[in-house]
Design an enzyme around this catalytic site. Structure first.
Site, PDB file in Angstrom:
ATOM      1  N   ASN A 176       0.848  -1.141  -0.093  1.00  0.00           N
ATOM      2  CA  ASN A 176       0.115  -0.181  -0.070  1.00  0.00           C
ATOM      3  C   ASN A 176       0.858   1.369   0.081  1.00  0.00           C
ATOM      4  O   ASN A 176       1.831   1.323   0.828  1.00  0.00           O
ATOM      5  CB  ASN A 176      -0.988   0.004   0.974  1.00  0.00           C
ATOM      6  CG  ASN A 176      -1.919   1.261   1.172  1.00  0.00           C
ATOM      7  OD1 ASN A 176      -2.767   1.124   0.686  1.00  0.00           O
ATOM      8  ND2 ASN A 176      -1.282   2.195   2.128  1.00  0.00           N
ATOM      9  N   ARG A 181       0.617  12.275   6.935  1.00  0.00           N
ATOM     10  CA  ARG A 181       1.628  13.333   7.564  1.00  0.00           C
ATOM     11  C   ARG A 181       2.251  12.518   8.454  1.00  0.00           C
ATOM     12  O   ARG A 181       1.792  11.509   9.187  1.00  0.00           O
ATOM     13  CB  ARG A 181       0.862  14.450   8.058  1.00  0.00           C
ATOM     14  CG  ARG A 181      -0.109  14.317   9.222  1.00  0.00           C
ATOM     15  CD  ARG A 181      -0.653  15.509   9.507  1.00  0.00           C
ATOM     16  NE  ARG A 181      -1.376  15.556  10.957  1.00  0.00           N
ATOM     17  CZ  ARG A 181      -2.430  16.086  11.353  1.00  0.00           C
ATOM     18  NH1 ARG A 181      -2.992  16.944  10.488  1.00  0.00           N
ATOM     19  NH2 ARG A 181      -2.771  16.073  12.330  1.00  0.00           N
ATOM     20  N   ARG A 193       0.507   9.416  10.722  1.00  0.00           N
ATOM     21  CA  ARG A 193      -0.837   9.638  11.127  1.00  0.00           C
ATOM     22  C   ARG A 193      -1.478   9.015   9.947  1.00  0.00           C
ATOM     23  O   ARG A 193      -1.852   9.708   8.916  1.00  0.00           O
ATOM     24  CB  ARG A 193      -1.308  11.339  11.198  1.00  0.00           C
ATOM     25  CG  ARG A 193      -2.624  11.439  11.499  1.00  0.00           C
ATOM     26  CD  ARG A 193      -2.823  12.885  11.544  1.00  0.00           C
ATOM     27  NE  ARG A 193      -4.192  13.057  11.482  1.00  0.00           N
ATOM     28  CZ  ARG A 193      -5.221  13.383  10.633  1.00  0.00           C
ATOM     29  NH1 ARG A 193      -4.656  13.381   9.256  1.00  0.00           N
ATOM     30  NH2 ARG A 193      -6.227  13.669  10.627  1.00  0.00           N
ATOM     31  N   TRP A 194      -1.969   7.715  10.155  1.00  0.00           N
ATOM     32  CA  TRP A 194      -3.007   7.276   9.124  1.00  0.00           C
ATOM     33  C   TRP A 194      -4.405   6.837   9.818  1.00  0.00           C
ATOM     34  O   TRP A 194      -4.326   6.290  11.088  1.00  0.00           O
ATOM     35  CB  TRP A 194      -2.516   5.921   8.571  1.00  0.00           C
ATOM     36  CG  TRP A 194      -1.704   4.841   9.673  1.00  0.00           C
ATOM     37  CD1 TRP A 194      -2.140   4.402  10.870  1.00  0.00           C
ATOM     38  CD2 TRP A 194      -0.539   4.511   9.588  1.00  0.00           C
ATOM     39  NE1 TRP A 194      -1.572   3.520  11.198  1.00  0.00           N
ATOM     40  CE2 TRP A 194      -0.313   3.396  10.489  1.00  0.00           C
ATOM     41  CE3 TRP A 194       0.594   4.250   8.460  1.00  0.00           C
ATOM     42  CZ2 TRP A 194       0.872   2.795  10.835  1.00  0.00           C
ATOM     43  CZ3 TRP A 194       1.536   3.487   8.424  1.00  0.00           C
ATOM     44  CH2 TRP A 194       1.559   2.564   9.722  1.00  0.00           C
ATOM     45  N   ARG A 198      -7.689   3.908   5.954  1.00  0.00           N
ATOM     46  CA  ARG A 198      -6.673   3.855   4.858  1.00  0.00           C
ATOM     47  C   ARG A 198      -5.868   2.482   5.024  1.00  0.00           C
ATOM     48  O   ARG A 198      -5.724   1.847   6.121  1.00  0.00           O
ATOM     49  CB  ARG A 198      -5.927   5.057   5.358  1.00  0.00           C
ATOM     50  CG  ARG A 198      -6.539   6.454   5.379  1.00  0.00           C
ATOM     51  CD  ARG A 198      -7.010   6.763   4.148  1.00  0.00           C
ATOM     52  NE  ARG A 198      -6.062   7.098   3.010  1.00  0.00           N
ATOM     53  CZ  ARG A 198      -5.254   8.241   2.737  1.00  0.00           C
ATOM     54  NH1 ARG A 198      -5.445   9.179   3.690  1.00  0.00           N
ATOM     55  NH2 ARG A 198      -4.308   8.197   1.742  1.00  0.00           N
ATOM     56  N   GLU A 240      -1.113   0.704  -5.944  1.00  0.00           N
ATOM     57  CA  GLU A 240      -0.542   1.901  -6.472  1.00  0.00           C
ATOM     58  C   GLU A 240       0.917   1.898  -7.027  1.00  0.00           C
ATOM     59  O   GLU A 240       1.147   2.724  -7.945  1.00  0.00           O
ATOM     60  CB  GLU A 240      -0.553   2.882  -5.176  1.00  0.00           C
ATOM     61  CG  GLU A 240      -2.046   3.155  -4.689  1.00  0.00           C
ATOM     62  CD  GLU A 240      -2.230   2.060  -3.400  1.00  0.00           C
ATOM     63  OE1 GLU A 240      -3.381   2.252  -2.565  1.00  0.00           O
ATOM     64  OE2 GLU A 240      -1.662   1.260  -3.297  1.00  0.00           O
ATOM     65  N   ASP A 289      -5.130  21.731   9.353  1.00  0.00           N
ATOM     66  CA  ASP A 289      -5.386  20.691   8.166  1.00  0.00           C
ATOM     67  C   ASP A 289      -6.316  21.482   7.144  1.00  0.00           C
ATOM     68  O   ASP A 289      -6.443  22.668   7.238  1.00  0.00           O
ATOM     69  CB  ASP A 289      -6.023  19.703   8.822  1.00  0.00           C
ATOM     70  CG  ASP A 289      -5.998  18.412   8.120  1.00  0.00           C
ATOM     71  OD1 ASP A 289      -6.089  18.268   7.171  1.00  0.00           O
ATOM     72  OD2 ASP A 289      -5.535  17.286   8.950  1.00  0.00           O
TER      73      ASP A 289
END
Length: 489
Positions: A176, A181, A193-194, A198, A240, A289
């Site tokens: 993946n 960030r 920070r996922w 995700r 991806e 953000d």
């Protein structure tokens, strides 16, 4: 599919931009704390060029920003001119629902797609430019602190690479890639920070269940195809990493990481390797953000850095996230056009869809449909909310008729004020998934949604005769234009 030459690395794309007069070198000294953010956003709001900062108060390394600050450069990163985006969106739609060829002639006509599939297979390299040198730690990177109340230096364009537990390093089809960030805690520690939905977080949960540390690699300054593939809303079955080869028009070059069992981009500017150990977290934030607000401080996984490798004379790529317009919102505008064929393949009556950048790119959608039966607008709303994971965070959908220009707020407001009754045409749903960054939601991660039917009411939707819309004869309008052209300069 490409109309532009392949960009094998960030440097090739920068050379392309500079040749078009679309890159500016900033010689004036600029602070990494807040001041660089101001310069970036000022340039973006002017539709300005890629910026390269050669003088700043951080470690000596050029900083590149605003890479995708215009829609034209986002398209170029995909290898396309801006007007070629809709056709590429059709290709993405075919990946989700491929149709079998109807004979040899049809199969041969699909050769560009077959060639693109071949380009999706990565190529392994023994000598990686991204591993030419070794840096002692993260403190040698010129990492920005974008906003005044941010909790510390923040890496904002990382391509974070993970794989699920039970896979092998060579299983790059199961990798993946995500842009999450990363807060710098020190020379050898990062916070990743996922969010729970995700891919990186899903992989992390698989390693947690096994009670083992997870290998992670972060590519900084990747080529534009890899950057955009990591950000695209691709089907879960499409890698991806592999799809970046389709975008690039050339196979992705990978090399074995130095200290973790992963393959890493051979032509990135910088690669950070490390491990995320079970249960090890740290308070992340606050950070500004895309909502225009600072996030709350929350625990996220810590990555222990085991190596930082780089090219000779590396470049550091960064961006800024804030209230639109910002670079992510510009990318989102292009992705809006890419997503339309996918949406239309599932909901054929949708003629157009607009995610206004000012509404944080996904919080609101305006949809134009060919209406044929009562209740159709509501069906479209529910179909959109359930179709793609991205739409579960869209808290307002407005549906209008086919002749309304959904990118013209005068048209949309006219439809809302003349074709919508608040008591009849508003659908409210409670306690649905929502981005926890939405401070308007009553509970973190759960919020309501509103659907507004601003279409002309037909059949059983109304008991009244609908008014007739006023329109001039087109021949009279053409005659008026001709008369005015003679008297008005």
């Amino acid at each position: 599919m490409r109309s532009l030459p392949p960009f094998p690395d960030l440097r090739a794309f920068l050379a392309f931009a500079e040749a078009r007069g679309d890159l500016a070198r900033i010689a004036a000294p600029v602070s990494l704390r807040h001041e660089m953010t101001a310069v970036q956003l000022a340039a973006l709001r002017r539709g300005g060029p890629v910026l390269r900062f050669d003088a700043h108060d951080g470690p000596p390394m050029p900083v590149v920003t605003n890479l995708f600050a215009t829609r034209e450069r986002v398209a170029a990163g995909l290898g396309l001119a801006l007007d070629e985006i809709p056709a590429f969106g059709g290709f993405l739609a075919s990946l989700r629902s491929p149709e079998p060829p109807e004979g040899m002639r049809d199969a041969l006509s699909r050769w560009p797609v077959l060639r693109a599939a071949l380009a999706a297979r990565p190529r392994l390299s023994r000598h990686a430019a991204s591993q030419e040198e070794v840096l002692p730690g993260l403190d040698r990177l010129p990492v920005q602190t974008p906003w005044p109340e941010d909790g510390g230096p923040l890496i904002t364009w990382p391509v974070v690479m993970t794989r699920p537990h039970g896979s092998e390093a060579a299983d790059h089809g199961r990798y993946n890639l995500g842009v999450y960030r990363a807060q710098v805690l020190g020379p050898d520690r990062l916070i990743l920070r996922w969010l729970a939905h995700r891919g990186g977080a899903a992989h992390h949960r698989s390693w947690l269940r096994a009670g083992e540390p997870m290998p992670v690699a972060i590519a900084l300054g990747a080529d534009p195809a890899l950057l955009l593939a990591a950000a695209l809303p691709l089907p879960e079955t499409v890698s991806e990493l592999g799809f970046s080869g389709v975008l690039r028009g050339a196979r992705t070059e990978l090399a074995a990481a130095r200290t973790v069992p992963l393959m890493v981009p051979a032509r990135a500017e910088i690669v950070v390797e490390g491990w995320v150990h079970p249960g090890e977290t740290a308070p992340e934030g606050p950070f500004g953000d895309h909502t225009g607000y600072y996030n709350a401080v929350e625990p996220f996984p810590v990555m222990r850095v085991s190596a930082v490798t780089c090219r000779r004379d590396p470049l550091y790529l960064t961006t800024v996230t804030g209230r639109p317009p910002d670079e992510p919102s510009v990318i989102g505008e292009v992705f809006n056009d890419l997503a339309l064929p996918v949406i239309r393949s599932q909901i054929p009556e949708v003629r157009d869809l607009f995610l206004p950048p000012a509404a944080c790119s996904y919080r609101m959608a305006v949809v134009r449909i060919d209406k044929a039966y009562p209740g159709q607008a509501r069906r479209v709303m529910m179909a959109l909310w359930g179709m793609l994971p991205q739409f579960c965070y869209t808290k307002m959908i407005v549906v209008v008729d086919g002749e309304i220009d959904i990118r013209n707020w005068d048209d949309v407001l006219w439809a809302l004020s003349t074709r919508m009754d608040p008591a009849r045409d508003v659908m409210l749903i409670d306690r649905t998934p929502m981005d926890y960054l939405d401070f308007a939601s009553p509970r973190e991660g759960l919020a309501g949604k509103i659907g507004i039917d601003a279409t002309t009411k037909i059949g059983t939707e109304t008991a009244r005769d609908w008014g007739r819309e006023m329109r001039l004869d087109p021949t009279h309008e053409a005659r008026a234009a001709a008369i005015l052209a003679e008297v008005v300069a």
